[in-house]
Design a protein around this motif. Structure first.
Motif, PDB file in Angstrom:
ATOM      1  N   GLU A  48       8.555  -6.901  11.123  1.00 34.09           N
ATOM      2  CA  GLU A  48       7.213  -7.231   9.228  1.00 34.09           C
ATOM      3  C   GLU A  48       7.616  -7.048   8.420  1.00 34.09           C
ATOM      4  OE1 GLU A  48       3.351  -6.046  10.712  1.00 34.09           O
ATOM      5  OE2 GLU A  48       4.525  -6.485  12.754  1.00 34.09           O
ATOM      6  N   ARG A  53       7.893 -10.471   5.318  1.00 32.43           N
ATOM      7  CA  ARG A  53       7.811 -10.106   4.285  1.00 32.43           C
ATOM      8  C   ARG A  53       8.676 -10.707   3.218  1.00 32.43           C
ATOM      9  NH1 ARG A  53       5.090 -10.521  -0.206  1.00 32.43           N
ATOM     10  NH2 ARG A  53       5.373  -7.685  -1.664  1.00 32.43           N
ATOM     11  N   GLY A  94       3.515  -6.319   3.985  1.00 35.13           N
ATOM     12  CA  GLY A  94       3.230  -7.365   3.230  1.00 35.13           C
ATOM     13  C   GLY A  94       3.145  -7.028   1.638  1.00 35.13           C
ATOM     14  N   ARG A 117       1.302 -19.262   9.547  1.00 34.68           N
ATOM     15  CA  ARG A 117       0.430 -17.259   8.808  1.00 34.68           C
ATOM     16  C   ARG A 117       1.006 -16.596   9.774  1.00 34.68           C
ATOM     17  NH1 ARG A 117      -4.908 -15.990   8.163  1.00 34.68           N
ATOM     18  NH2 ARG A 117      -4.927 -15.356   6.250  1.00 34.68           N
ATOM     19  N   GLY A 170       0.363 -12.151  10.200  1.00 40.86           N
ATOM     20  CA  GLY A 170       0.154 -10.805   9.407  1.00 40.86           C
ATOM     21  C   GLY A 170       1.729  -9.815   9.469  1.00 40.86           C
ATOM     22  N   THR A 171       1.719  -9.245   8.012  1.00 38.70           N
ATOM     23  CA  THR A 171       2.013  -7.831   8.336  1.00 38.70           C
ATOM     24  C   THR A 171       2.402  -6.575   7.695  1.00 38.70           C
ATOM     25  OG1 THR A 171       4.851  -7.672   7.660  1.00 38.70           O
ATOM     26  CG2 THR A 171       3.530  -9.015   6.533  1.00 38.70           C
ATOM     27  N   ALA A 189      -1.213  -7.458   4.380  1.00 35.17           N
ATOM     28  CA  ALA A 189      -0.971  -9.227   3.741  1.00 35.17           C
ATOM     29  C   ALA A 189      -0.393 -10.446   4.746  1.00 35.17           C
ATOM     30  CB  ALA A 189      -0.651  -9.277   2.408  1.00 35.17           C
ATOM     31  N   PHE A 190      -0.593 -11.254   4.247  1.00 36.31           N
ATOM     32  CA  PHE A 190      -0.175 -12.826   5.515  1.00 36.31           C
ATOM     33  C   PHE A 190       0.401 -12.861   4.806  1.00 36.31           C
ATOM     34  CE2 PHE A 190      -4.967 -11.044   7.654  1.00 36.31           C
ATOM     35  CZ  PHE A 190      -4.137 -12.228   8.673  1.00 36.31           C
ATOM     36  N   ALA A 232      -4.486  -7.037   7.676  1.00 35.30           N
ATOM     37  CA  ALA A 232      -3.401  -8.038   8.557  1.00 35.30           C
ATOM     38  C   ALA A 232      -3.207  -7.461   9.627  1.00 35.30           C
ATOM     39  CB  ALA A 232      -2.114  -8.148   8.111  1.00 35.30           C
ATOM     40  N   LYS A 233      -2.740  -6.230  10.141  1.00 33.86           N
ATOM     41  CA  LYS A 233      -2.153  -5.250  10.832  1.00 33.86           C
ATOM     42  C   LYS A 233      -2.697  -3.576  10.697  1.00 33.86           C
ATOM     43  CE  LYS A 233       1.710  -3.576  13.554  1.00 33.86           C
ATOM     44  NZ  LYS A 233       3.515  -3.430  13.246  1.00 33.86           N
ATOM     45  N   ALA A 259      -5.146  -7.127   2.285  1.00 34.94           N
ATOM     46  CA  ALA A 259      -5.707  -8.158   3.739  1.00 34.94           C
ATOM     47  C   ALA A 259      -5.875  -7.261   5.196  1.00 34.94           C
ATOM     48  CB  ALA A 259      -5.297  -9.368   3.927  1.00 34.94           C
TER      49      ALA A 259
END
Length: 541
Positions: free
Chosen positions: A55, A59, A123, A117, A119-120, A81-82, A75-76, A73
């Motif tokens: 993660e 980032r 982010g 792309r 997700g993390t 975020a992404f 994302a997780k 977002a």
């Protein structure tokens, strides 16, 4: 007339003065020791081998590519975020939380630089740390970039710990704080320092911060420029690395600022460097708070499984502290690698003994300050966990409290030293800590390597504990990490073992120097400064 900067030989029985060159030599040796220990873990670990490392790598790569503030977002787990990063960094988990499964099933990081792309959960985090370590992950997205990013983090942590060592060596009157340094540098602190994760740097910054802020605010008046710089750097890091940083700083301020030694307060208020550092820390904290509001970093995601009343949550949180204490020592990998019970018991007994010494030797005010530190490091995080449990679940881990709890033990040692704890007993405690705890450091690394390389069977035996065997091996091989850690631990142990107390029944040595040397690094607390033309007059910088 004596030469400026010359150290006058001390009277019989007095401790030798510490020159700048000596302090630098001590720092270099300590830096080498800590870096060898930390980077051994970096070399030994598979990709994403520590909690949330992937993660944070995603980032870091995103920040290095210019994606500083991606839109929040889901994302997780409903947060994060992404980021668009090299495809070679995007890998799925297959062995985490399955302690019997080795890392051989995982695909290693590759050189594929195709924009992907990903997700993390990290982010939305403040970008300062990620800007520091992110460039190698974009330039060389395979193992080379990952190890370089880990090395950058390890170098920073080793530098902070070396500064803490030099301050303690020169400011500790009886040597007990050196034993505290051994205790607070737990295997978990080293494990996190070896990874791409701001928590590792935060823990190292916490150790450096408390090592310097205690003598700066509570010690006798004297040279303080080096202490101000170290407090400034470490406090600035604590402010920007993670959301809990401002809480740690506020707790330390409350604990040590009231009541403050009048001479220290007046000197700090008049010191231009202290004013600039304080202003920078306040400004950085405000920037981080504004960032947190804009990026919604307080949204930790939803890991909640049950709806609990506050009473139920409080009982569960109290029961979880048994696990937190073990995690503070070292439940490694993805919190799926627990050592046998004796290492935890030994480490916790040594830490508990140090805390008890501080309580017994301390005054009412000392105990109050310890209580404030414990409140900030124990009570506040637990209350926050209880209050938010139905929103985020039980997300607290022992490592999150380490930056604050290291201050509890360092201050306990300081208390005992100031209240007359015997030098011989302090030396015995410190050397016992070396003999008991440093072997645990090496055992924890070897045990975790076994978990990564071969998995830990349900019925593990001594024949299974071979860190040179397994169906997965570090990219540098299994021998180099073990050799690096062994050399670093031996060097660290030797540095601690040979530390001499600065306490003496005789007057402290006189140091003659010019004003141009006000930046000299970390002189002993008991050292008085004397101008070349003064006869017996004392002056502090």
């Amino acid at each position: 007339m004596p030469d400026p900067g010359r150290v006058t030989p001390p009277a019989a029985g007095a401790s030798p003065a510490v020159t700048t060159s000596t302090a630098r030599r001590h720092w270099a040796l300590a830096f080498a020791a800590f870096f060898l220990i930390i980077f051994a873990w970096s070399m030994a670990a598979p990709y994403d081998g520590t909690p949330d490392e992937r993660e944070h790598i995603v980032r870091a790569a995103g920040v290095a590519a210019g994606q500083i503030a991606p839109p929040p977002a889901a994302a997780k787990k409903g947060t994060g975020a992404f980021q668009t990063v090299p495809g070679g960094l995007v890998r799925e988990q297959c062995w985490q939380f399955k302690k019997e499964v080795s890392a051989a099933c995982a695909q290693p990081p590759g050189s594929d630089d195709t924009p992907t792309r990903a997700g993390t959960g990290a982010g939305r985090y403040f970008p300062a740390y990620y800007a520091l370590v992110g460039a190698p992950t974009v330039l060389w997205p395979g193992w080379s970039g990952v190890l370089l990013a880990r090395m950058i983090s390890a170098l920073c942590c080793a530098a902070l710990l070396a500064c803490a060592y030099v301050v303690i060596r020169n400011r500790s009157r009886r040597g007990l704080m050196m034993g505290a340094l051994v205790v607070v540098t737990t295997p978990m602190a080293v494990h996190m320092a070896s990874a791409v994760n701001p928590n590792g740097l935060e823990i190292a910054a916490g150790i450096a911060f408390f090592s310097a802020v205690i003598p700066l605010l509570l010690g006798p008046p004297g040279p303080r420029r080096g202490l101000i710089v170290l407090v400034g750097i470490s406090a600035l890091l604590l402010a920007v690395l993670r959301q809990t940083g401002p809480l740690w700083l506020a707790t330390a301020f409350i604990a040590f600022a009231f009541p403050l030694r009048r001479s220290n307060l007046l000197g700090l208020l008049r010191d231009r460097a202290a004013q600039l550092w304080a202003g920078g820390i306040v400004l950085a904290t405000l920037v981080v708070v504004a960032w947190s509001v804009r990026q919604q970093t307080s949204d930790l995601g939803n890991y909640s499984a049950d709806r609990l009343t506050y009473g139920q949550a409080a009982l569960r949180e109290a029961d979880r502290w048994r696990g937190y204490l073990d995690q503070i020592v070292g439940v490694t990998s993805w919190l799926d690698t627990r050592m046998p019970a004796p290492p935890y018991l030994i480490w916790q007994l040594v830490a508990g003994a140090l805390l008890l010494i501080g309580v017994v030797w301390g005054s009412t005010l000392d105990r109050w300050r310890l209580l404030v530190l414990l409140g900030g490091g124990v009570a506040v995080p637990s209350l926050m966990q209880i209050a938010l449990v139905n929103e985020s679940g039980f997300v607290t881990q022992g490592r999150y409290m380490l930056p604050m709890l290291v201050g509890v033990l360092l201050y306990a040692a300081w208390i005992a030293e100031q209240r007359g704890f015997e030098i011989a007993r302090a030396r015995s405690f410190t050397r016992l800590a070396v003999l008991l705890l440093l072997p645990i450091q090496l055992f924890c690394l070897a045990y975790t390597m076994v978990r990564w390389q071969n998995g830990l069977p349900a019925n593990i035996g001594l024949s299974s504990l071979n860190p040179l065997a397994g169906d997965w091996h570090p990219v540098v091989g299994s021998v180099i990490p073990l050799l690096s850690a062994s050399l670093g631990l031996v060097l660290f142990g030797w540095l601690v073992w040979t530390t001499r107390s600065t306490a003496s029944d005789d007057p402290t040595p006189t140091i003659e120097r010019s004003d141009t040397e006000s930046t000299e690094l970390f002189r002993p607390a008991g050292t008085h400064l004397q101008s070349a033309g003064a006869q017996g007059g004392l002056r502090s910088t």
